[in-house]
Design a protein around this motif. Sequence first.
Motif, PDB file in Angstrom:
ATOM      1  N   ASN A   1       0.856  -1.180   0.000  1.00 22.01           N
ATOM      2  CA  ASN A   1       0.000   0.000   0.000  1.00 22.01           C
ATOM      3  C   ASN A   1       0.898   1.237   0.000  1.00 22.01           C
ATOM      4  OD1 ASN A   1      -2.320   1.599   0.142  1.00 22.01           O
ATOM      5  ND2 ASN A   1      -3.265   0.323   1.700  1.00 22.01           N
ATOM      6  N   ASP A   2       0.317   2.417  -0.078  1.00 22.97           N
ATOM      7  CA  ASP A   2       1.142   3.626  -0.212  1.00 22.97           C
ATOM      8  C   ASP A   2       1.069   4.484   1.052  1.00 22.97           C
ATOM      9  OD1 ASP A   2       2.567   5.789  -0.930  1.00 22.97           O
ATOM     10  OD2 ASP A   2       1.359   6.314  -2.695  1.00 22.97           O
ATOM     11  N   PRO A   3       2.114   4.417   1.882  1.00 22.21           N
ATOM     12  CA  PRO A   3       2.085   5.182   3.138  1.00 22.21           C
ATOM     13  C   PRO A   3       2.148   6.689   2.918  1.00 22.21           C
ATOM     14  CG  PRO A   3       4.236   4.163   2.819  1.00 22.21           C
ATOM     15  CD  PRO A   3       3.358   3.633   1.731  1.00 22.21           C
ATOM     16  N   ALA A   4       2.516   7.123   1.696  1.00 19.60           N
ATOM     17  CA  ALA A   4       2.528   8.568   1.430  1.00 19.60           C
ATOM     18  C   ALA A   4       1.117   9.145   1.483  1.00 19.60           C
ATOM     19  CB  ALA A   4       3.158   8.842   0.059  1.00 19.60           C
ATOM     20  N   LEU A   5       0.114   8.273   1.381  1.00 18.73           N
ATOM     21  CA  LEU A   5      -1.280   8.730   1.449  1.00 18.73           C
ATOM     22  C   LEU A   5      -1.718   9.024   2.879  1.00 18.73           C
ATOM     23  CD1 LEU A   5      -2.828   6.102  -1.027  1.00 18.73           C
ATOM     24  CD2 LEU A   5      -2.230   8.495  -1.517  1.00 18.73           C
ATOM     25  N   LEU A   6      -0.882   8.629   3.849  1.00 17.29           N
ATOM     26  CA  LEU A   6      -1.280   8.766   5.255  1.00 17.29           C
ATOM     27  C   LEU A   6      -0.980  10.149   5.788  1.00 17.29           C
ATOM     28  CD1 LEU A   6       0.041   5.420   6.806  1.00 17.29           C
ATOM     29  CD2 LEU A   6      -2.347   6.088   6.476  1.00 17.29           C
ATOM     30  N   SER A   7      -1.962  10.744   6.446  1.00 16.62           N
ATOM     31  CA  SER A   7      -1.729  11.952   7.236  1.00 16.62           C
ATOM     32  C   SER A   7      -1.231  11.525   8.616  1.00 16.62           C
ATOM     33  CB  SER A   7      -3.024  12.730   7.394  1.00 16.62           C
ATOM     34  OG  SER A   7      -3.549  13.080   6.135  1.00 16.62           O
ATOM     35  N   LEU A   8      -0.662  12.481   9.343  1.00 16.47           N
ATOM     36  CA  LEU A   8      -0.307  12.195  10.730  1.00 16.47           C
ATOM     37  C   LEU A   8      -1.579  11.784  11.469  1.00 16.47           C
ATOM     38  CD1 LEU A   8       2.174  15.043  11.778  1.00 16.47           C
ATOM     39  CD2 LEU A   8       2.631  12.815  10.746  1.00 16.47           C
ATOM     40  N   GLY A   9      -1.488  10.697  12.241  1.00 18.89           N
ATOM     41  CA  GLY A   9      -2.662  10.247  12.984  1.00 18.89           C
ATOM     42  C   GLY A   9      -3.536   9.281  12.217  1.00 18.89           C
ATOM     43  N   GLN A  10      -3.073   8.858  11.064  1.00 17.04           N
ATOM     44  CA  GLN A  10      -3.889   7.959  10.248  1.00 17.04           C
ATOM     45  C   GLN A  10      -3.261   6.567  10.180  1.00 17.04           C
ATOM     46  OE1 GLN A  10      -4.678   9.516   6.322  1.00 17.04           O
ATOM     47  NE2 GLN A  10      -6.577   8.350   6.106  1.00 17.04           N
ATOM     48  N   VAL A  11      -4.104   5.581   9.947  1.00 15.48           N
ATOM     49  CA  VAL A  11      -3.688   4.178   9.927  1.00 15.48           C
ATOM     50  C   VAL A  11      -4.031   3.583   8.567  1.00 15.48           C
ATOM     51  CG1 VAL A  11      -3.827   1.965  11.161  1.00 15.48           C
ATOM     52  CG2 VAL A  11      -4.412   4.085  12.357  1.00 15.48           C
ATOM     53  N   GLN A  12      -3.195   2.648   8.118  1.00 15.04           N
ATOM     54  CA  GLN A  12      -3.422   2.018   6.813  1.00 15.04           C
ATOM     55  C   GLN A  12      -3.216   0.510   6.939  1.00 15.04           C
ATOM     56  OE1 GLN A  12      -0.257   2.570   3.706  1.00 15.04           O
ATOM     57  NE2 GLN A  12      -1.895   3.694   2.659  1.00 15.04           N
ATOM     58  N   TYR A  13      -4.129  -0.241   6.342  1.00 18.31           N
ATOM     59  CA  TYR A  13      -3.964  -1.698   6.247  1.00 18.31           C
ATOM     60  C   TYR A  13      -3.060  -1.993   5.047  1.00 18.31           C
ATOM     61  CZ  TYR A  13      -5.391  -6.660   5.994  1.00 18.31           C
ATOM     62  OH  TYR A  13      -5.415  -8.030   5.961  1.00 18.31           O
ATOM     63  N   SER A  14      -2.152  -2.947   5.204  1.00 19.94           N
ATOM     64  CA  SER A  14      -1.194  -3.211   4.144  1.00 19.94           C
ATOM     65  C   SER A  14      -0.659  -4.638   4.267  1.00 19.94           C
ATOM     66  CB  SER A  14      -0.035  -2.199   4.230  1.00 19.94           C
ATOM     67  OG  SER A  14       0.732  -2.201   3.055  1.00 19.94           O
ATOM     68  N   VAL A  15       0.188  -5.022   3.337  1.00 20.25           N
ATOM     69  CA  VAL A  15       0.886  -6.313   3.447  1.00 20.25           C
ATOM     70  C   VAL A  15       2.356  -6.137   3.088  1.00 20.25           C
ATOM     71  CG1 VAL A  15      -1.127  -7.802   2.980  1.00 20.25           C
ATOM     72  CG2 VAL A  15       0.261  -7.012   1.072  1.00 20.25           C
ATOM     73  N   PHE A  16       3.170  -7.022   3.674  1.00 19.53           N
ATOM     74  CA  PHE A  16       4.550  -7.211   3.205  1.00 19.53           C
ATOM     75  C   PHE A  16       4.512  -8.351   2.208  1.00 19.53           C
ATOM     76  CE2 PHE A  16       5.657  -6.669   7.949  1.00 19.53           C
ATOM     77  CZ  PHE A  16       6.059  -5.349   7.858  1.00 19.53           C
ATOM     78  N   CYS A  17       5.195  -8.202   1.082  1.00 18.33           N
ATOM     79  CA  CYS A  17       5.293  -9.299   0.122  1.00 18.33           C
ATOM     80  C   CYS A  17       6.738  -9.731  -0.077  1.00 18.33           C
ATOM     81  CB  CYS A  17       4.718  -8.879  -1.236  1.00 18.33           C
ATOM     82  SG  CYS A  17       2.927  -8.962  -1.316  1.00 18.33           S
ATOM     83  N   LEU A  18       6.881 -10.947  -0.570  1.00 21.03           N
ATOM     84  CA  LEU A  18       8.160 -11.418  -1.094  1.00 21.03           C
ATOM     85  C   LEU A  18       8.309 -10.896  -2.527  1.00 21.03           C
ATOM     86  CD1 LEU A  18       7.796 -15.109   0.121  1.00 21.03           C
ATOM     87  CD2 LEU A  18       9.369 -13.390   1.070  1.00 21.03           C
ATOM     88  N   GLN A  19       9.492 -11.063  -3.101  1.00 20.92           N
ATOM     89  CA  GLN A  19       9.684 -10.630  -4.489  1.00 20.92           C
ATOM     90  C   GLN A  19       8.708 -11.327  -5.442  1.00 20.92           C
ATOM     91  OE1 GLN A  19      11.236  -8.118  -5.477  1.00 20.92           O
ATOM     92  NE2 GLN A  19      12.987  -7.705  -4.139  1.00 20.92           N
ATOM     93  N   ASP A  20       8.323 -12.579  -5.097  1.00 15.56           N
ATOM     94  CA  ASP A  20       7.410 -13.308  -5.995  1.00 15.56           C
ATOM     95  C   ASP A  20       5.940 -12.966  -5.754  1.00 15.56           C
ATOM     96  OD1 ASP A  20       6.616 -14.663  -3.710  1.00 15.56           O
ATOM     97  OD2 ASP A  20       7.410 -16.615  -4.333  1.00 15.56           O
ATOM     98  N   GLY A  21       5.685 -12.025  -4.867  1.00 18.50           N
ATOM     99  CA  GLY A  21       4.316 -11.593  -4.624  1.00 18.50           C
ATOM    100  C   GLY A  21       3.617 -12.315  -3.481  1.00 18.50           C
ATOM    101  N   GLY A  22       4.230 -13.390  -2.965  1.00 18.77           N
ATOM    102  CA  GLY A  22       3.653 -14.097  -1.815  1.00 18.77           C
ATOM    103  C   GLY A  22       3.631 -13.183  -0.587  1.00 18.77           C
ATOM    104  N   ILE A  23       2.641 -13.383   0.265  1.00 14.52           N
ATOM    105  CA  ILE A  23       2.448 -12.477   1.401  1.00 14.52           C
ATOM    106  C   ILE A  23       3.255 -12.951   2.611  1.00 14.52           C
ATOM    107  CG2 ILE A  23       0.749 -11.469   2.974  1.00 14.52           C
ATOM    108  CD1 ILE A  23      -1.372 -11.924   0.765  1.00 14.52           C
ATOM    109  N   VAL A  24       4.125 -12.075   3.096  1.00  8.78           N
ATOM    110  CA  VAL A  24       4.918 -12.365   4.297  1.00  8.78           C
ATOM    111  C   VAL A  24       4.049 -12.169   5.541  1.00  8.78           C
ATOM    112  CG1 VAL A  24       6.934 -11.693   5.663  1.00  8.78           C
ATOM    113  CG2 VAL A  24       7.048 -11.684   3.156  1.00  8.78           C
ATOM    114  N   ASP A  25       3.226 -11.132   5.521  1.00 13.35           N
ATOM    115  CA  ASP A  25       2.319 -10.855   6.633  1.00 13.35           C
ATOM    116  C   ASP A  25       1.377  -9.720   6.213  1.00 13.35           C
ATOM    117  OD1 ASP A  25       1.150 -11.181   9.101  1.00 13.35           O
ATOM    118  OD2 ASP A  25       2.798 -10.305  10.254  1.00 13.35           O
ATOM    119  N   ASP A  26       0.274  -9.607   6.934  1.00 18.24           N
ATOM    120  CA  ASP A  26      -0.523  -8.393   6.793  1.00 18.24           C
ATOM    121  C   ASP A  26      -0.303  -7.545   8.041  1.00 18.24           C
ATOM    122  OD1 ASP A  26      -2.014 -10.164   8.384  1.00 18.24           O
ATOM    123  OD2 ASP A  26      -3.946  -9.459   7.634  1.00 18.24           O
TER     124      ASP A  26
END
Lengths: 368, 129
Positions: free
Chosen positions: A75-100
Amino acid sequence: MSELKRTPLYEAHVALGAKIVPFAGFEMPVQYPTGITREHTAVRTSAGMFDVSHMGEFLVEGPGALAFVSYVTTNDPALLSLGQVQYSVFCLQDGGIVDDLLVYRMGEQRFRLVVNGANIDKDWAHVAGLAGDFDVELSNESDDIGLIALQGPSAEAILQPLVDVELAPIGFYWFAEGHVDGVPGIISRTGYTGEAGFELYLPPEATRAVWDRLLEVGGERGLIPAGLGSRDSLRLEMGYALYGNDIDEHTTPLEAGLSWLVKLGKDSFVGQDALRAQKEEGLSRRLRGFRLAERGFPRPGYDVIFRGAAVGPVRSGTLSPSLGAGIGTVYLPAEAKAGDPVSVRIRDRDIPGEVVPMPFYDGGSLRR
Amino acid sequence: MSGIPDGFQYTEEHEYVCEAGTEGEYLVGITDYAQGELGDVVFVELPAPGDAFEKMEVFGTIEAVKAVSDLYCPISGEVVAINETLDEDPALVNSDPYGEGWMIRIRVIDPSELDDLLSPEAYASLIED
């Protein structure tokens, strides 16, 4: 196996008569004597309180903090204002999800990443291994934070008298720093239940006092402690993904229905090329919800039958307390759509059902 | 002790048997300990009246929030009735396992099989371990 850890609230759970199970490397309450069904109902109708101190927290600080968080999450953390929260994931290079995870923007150059308890060590190694080229300092605060989730339509009325910030202006996925019964912490309007509510990040040594105080003042509004069992049925009714069930290193966010977390147009991030290629080629499978038409409890691992063939295991499944029907998730061929027949093999019988849109339950107080 | 009534007999699989008030007929259910371990019961699959079971044959399944378990018939016999209220209100197994939460009523073939079951004392020591 290393020894199981205990959260700052372990003694409180034992005193409340909780059934304790190993979860994510911690001794956690799966239910209290009230039982999972009543705990579930309390959150839907009044309020429930969960110990989620097993979650991990990483602090990212420095001039390169924004660029780093953008590189390691989809996801794009640049969209976050101070005080805001964003749901996102970490991926591996192959696109597999490391965690949400949740990304908290604490300052211009300061982010807090909140990860699953079961993945703290893996995630730490993953992000620390990617930090070399960035001007950032990482710290693992996981053992230094207690976390209480207060969830339900009555949550705000219970919490407001105890805090020194006005709760009403805090929007969904925003947070404020303040005090809860005099204890400094972060008051975050987030949750995993589909109900209105808050997550309270607190110093571990004071977490117990806040927990006890909330129970004391919330009891008259129906607040009860709730365990991991109801947490799972509440989140599944909402179609929220659970790492290890619905998503893992062999699934991508696009397949999991989390394409809204993938901002392919931002600067380079881990997994970008693979996810772009998958999007261009089209998906071969997609996480879908199903609902059984006959009585049955679709447990994770049971075979799902689609167009006459077993297509894979139930990923998440429960008997929905709110709907009174078996519900679950499964990866189906991408062309599957709502209304298609699907069945689940429960012991020696195929219990019929159909593909349904998620969330399964849409009566939550969150959007009201 | 409240959790293990006297006058009942028990299996190592946590079923109980008690006299049903008619000569040769017994009620079968699961113990208070078992319901506590299972957690909230969401449904119970029971056989039909007339079905016959051998001792320790599976006569049904109990589905709880956390797990599903087979139900074992403590004694050989024929099912003469089932507790149909469990279909509407399976939580009776949690709230009153030895009363309203009974499961099947069975007519025994060989009453001597009852001698193989656990006494309340023996069952109490089983679940203490």
